[in-house]
Design a protein around this motif. Structure first.
Motif, PDB file in Angstrom:
ATOM      1  N   ASP A 238      -2.591   2.025  -0.972  1.00  0.00           N
ATOM      2  CA  ASP A 238      -3.234   1.088  -1.869  1.00  0.00           C
ATOM      3  C   ASP A 238      -3.135  -0.326  -0.842  1.00  0.00           C
ATOM      4  N   VAL A 239      -1.844  -0.797  -0.624  1.00  0.00           N
ATOM      5  CA  VAL A 239      -1.355  -1.793   0.054  1.00  0.00           C
ATOM      6  C   VAL A 239      -0.773  -1.371   1.472  1.00  0.00           C
ATOM      7  N   LEU A 240      -1.080  -1.807   2.653  1.00  0.00           N
ATOM      8  CA  LEU A 240      -0.352  -1.603   3.937  1.00  0.00           C
ATOM      9  C   LEU A 240      -0.639  -2.843   4.828  1.00  0.00           C
TER      10      LEU A 240
ATOM     11  N   ILE B  35       4.980  -8.186  -0.585  1.00  0.00           N
ATOM     12  CA  ILE B  35       5.197  -7.051  -1.161  1.00  0.00           C
ATOM     13  C   ILE B  35       6.942  -6.595  -1.407  1.00  0.00           C
ATOM     14  N   MET B  36       7.261  -6.913  -2.310  1.00  0.00           N
ATOM     15  CA  MET B  36       8.701  -6.574  -2.679  1.00  0.00           C
ATOM     16  C   MET B  36       8.922  -4.995  -2.881  1.00  0.00           C
ATOM     17  N   GLY B  37       8.632  -3.938  -1.823  1.00  0.00           N
ATOM     18  CA  GLY B  37       8.810  -2.674  -1.889  1.00  0.00           C
ATOM     19  C   GLY B  37       9.451  -1.860  -0.930  1.00  0.00           C
ATOM     20  N   TRP B  38       8.832  -0.722  -0.520  1.00  0.00           N
ATOM     21  CA  TRP B  38       9.222  -0.201   0.740  1.00  0.00           C
ATOM     22  C   TRP B  38       8.997  -0.869   2.055  1.00  0.00           C
ATOM     23  N   ARG B  39       9.882  -0.613   3.066  1.00  0.00           N
ATOM     24  CA  ARG B  39       9.697  -1.169   4.158  1.00  0.00           C
ATOM     25  C   ARG B  39      10.100  -0.072   5.322  1.00  0.00           C
ATOM     26  N   LEU B  40       8.981  -0.095   6.236  1.00  0.00           N
ATOM     27  CA  LEU B  40       9.269   1.115   7.281  1.00  0.00           C
ATOM     28  C   LEU B  40       9.335   0.216   8.685  1.00  0.00           C
TER      29      LEU B  40
ATOM     30  N   LEU C 229      -7.085   7.158   9.428  1.00  0.00           N
ATOM     31  CA  LEU C 229      -7.175   8.057   8.057  1.00  0.00           C
ATOM     32  C   LEU C 229      -5.996   8.163   7.231  1.00  0.00           C
ATOM     33  N   LEU C 230      -4.614   8.149   7.924  1.00  0.00           N
ATOM     34  CA  LEU C 230      -3.625   7.881   6.868  1.00  0.00           C
ATOM     35  C   LEU C 230      -3.379   6.687   6.287  1.00  0.00           C
ATOM     36  N   SER C 231      -4.113   5.732   6.918  1.00  0.00           N
ATOM     37  CA  SER C 231      -3.885   4.131   6.155  1.00  0.00           C
ATOM     38  C   SER C 231      -4.873   4.289   5.034  1.00  0.00           C
TER      39      SER C 231
ATOM     40  N   GLN D  63       2.328   1.581  -1.436  1.00  0.00           N
ATOM     41  CA  GLN D  63       2.612   0.093  -0.818  1.00  0.00           C
ATOM     42  C   GLN D  63       3.736   0.176   0.051  1.00  0.00           C
ATOM     43  N   LEU D  64       3.309  -0.366   1.231  1.00  0.00           N
ATOM     44  CA  LEU D  64       4.426  -0.348   2.369  1.00  0.00           C
ATOM     45  C   LEU D  64       4.381  -1.468   3.512  1.00  0.00           C
ATOM     46  N   GLU D  65       5.196  -2.003   3.718  1.00  0.00           N
ATOM     47  CA  GLU D  65       5.487  -2.955   4.943  1.00  0.00           C
ATOM     48  C   GLU D  65       5.874  -2.097   6.156  1.00  0.00           C
ATOM     49  N   ILE D  66       5.012  -2.206   7.164  1.00  0.00           N
ATOM     50  CA  ILE D  66       5.424  -1.519   8.580  1.00  0.00           C
ATOM     51  C   ILE D  66       5.910  -2.456   9.417  1.00  0.00           C
ATOM     52  N   HIS D  67       7.286  -2.573  10.074  1.00  0.00           N
ATOM     53  CA  HIS D  67       7.819  -3.375  11.069  1.00  0.00           C
ATOM     54  C   HIS D  67       7.989  -2.511  12.343  1.00  0.00           C
TER      55      HIS D  67
END
Length: 306
Positions: free
Chosen positions: A219-221, A111-116, A213-215, A179-183
């Motif tokens: 769309d993509v997590l 996912i070349m998008g947002w990262r958290l 519930l938040l997940s 769409q998010l990647e969580i680190h």
């Protein structure tokens, strides 16, 4: 061992046993250095082979992940238990699984998008959480939150980590990110959120339910576990929030972090040079900046200056 595995030479059997051990003891071997006590060195055998193909290549790639150091076997006593277990094998008709982790999805694009990035911190009964949101363009959006719950809400390190992850998800949902990647460096939160570990602590079950519930709003997590050393930005934000007390009604603007490549007094050197009398360090400054000497400098002074 299977019938075809019994035909391996002794050193290949040792390699196979080492791969089997890494599969069974992966949760121990990934965190520590491992000393391999054996009569032969299977790692050296794999590395010294001029051409590796098939199973040998797969074994080598799988073993490189671990920090394994070979130690020569000096006493027979240390191998008594191992030899005994090897002579009484458990009946198992399955071959050793030497597949690569997630090999079936290796072609999946990232996912070349947002990262958290999230982290929690505790400091003398004070708790804070840190969140770092990185946009696809590389913009860093930091957020620090101080947890000032009432006394009947007893906080633990795991609860603080859950609070950080949930606050990060709420922030991204408010921004319309789907769409998010969580680190994070909390292995417990990462594993429980993905359903790999069960949530047994009663205090964590409400957090886990709300996180699920938040997940559903994404769309993509994707969750990725990080070593603590690679999560320093979020850790610093969490530590900052746990250590300071902001008065009521005071708004703290976003923190700007700059990089300075030269000491502040360098500007003073430039101002002094404009004066009629040169400072005592002018010849040193001239030599370091321009690699030149003053016209009146003697050969002895030049040597001393160098």
């Amino acid at each position: 061992m299977l019938e075809y595995e019994c035909k391996y030479i002794m050193i290949e059997r040792l390699c196979l046993a080492l791969v089997w051990a890494t599969k069974r003891l992966r949760h121990y071997m990934t965190e520590y250095s491992v000393l391999l006590v054996s009569r032969l060195d299977p790692l050296r055998y794999l590395f010294d082979r001029p051409v590796l193909t098939g199973r040998l290549m797969r074994w080598l790639v799988l073993l490189i992940e671990f920090d394994i150091h070979y130690v020569t076997q000096k006493s027979v006593k240390g191998s008594i238990v191992v030899d005994h277990l090897a002579s009484l094998p458990i009946s198992d008709d399955r071959s050793v699984n030497d597949d690569f982790p997630d090999e079936q999805i290796i072609s999946m694009t990232s996912i070349m998008g947002w990262r958290l990035y999230f982290d929690g911190a505790a400091n003398q009964s004070r708790f804070g959480i840190g969140i770092l949101l990185i946009s696809p363009q590389g913009d860093h959006i930091p957020r620090s939150v101080r947890l000032a719950f009432s006394d009947h809400h007893r906080l633990t390190n795991n609860i603080v980590e859950y609070e950080a992850c949930i606050t990060g998800l709420e922030t991204t949902l408010d921004l319309g990110i789907r769409q998010l990647e969580i680190h994070g460096d909390s292995n417990l939160v990462i594993q429980q959120t993905q359903g790999i570990w069960r949530t047994r602590d009663e205090k964590l079950k409400p957090y886990h339910a709300y996180l699920d519930l938040l997940s559903d709003g994404f769309d993509v997590l994707r969750y990725i576990h990080l070593p603590k050393a690679e999560n320093q930005f979020a850790e610093a934000l969490a530590t900052l929030a746990s250590m300071i007390v902001i008065p009521t009604g005071v708004t703290v603007r976003p923190l700007l972090i700059e990089t300075r490549s030269a000491p502040a007094y360098y500007c003073l050197i430039g101002e002094i040079e404009d004066q009629i009398e040169l400072p005592w360090f002018h010849n040193i400054y001239q030599f370091l900046s321009c690699d030149t000497y003053l016209e009146s400098t003697s050969a002895k002074d030049r040597r001393a200056l160098r």
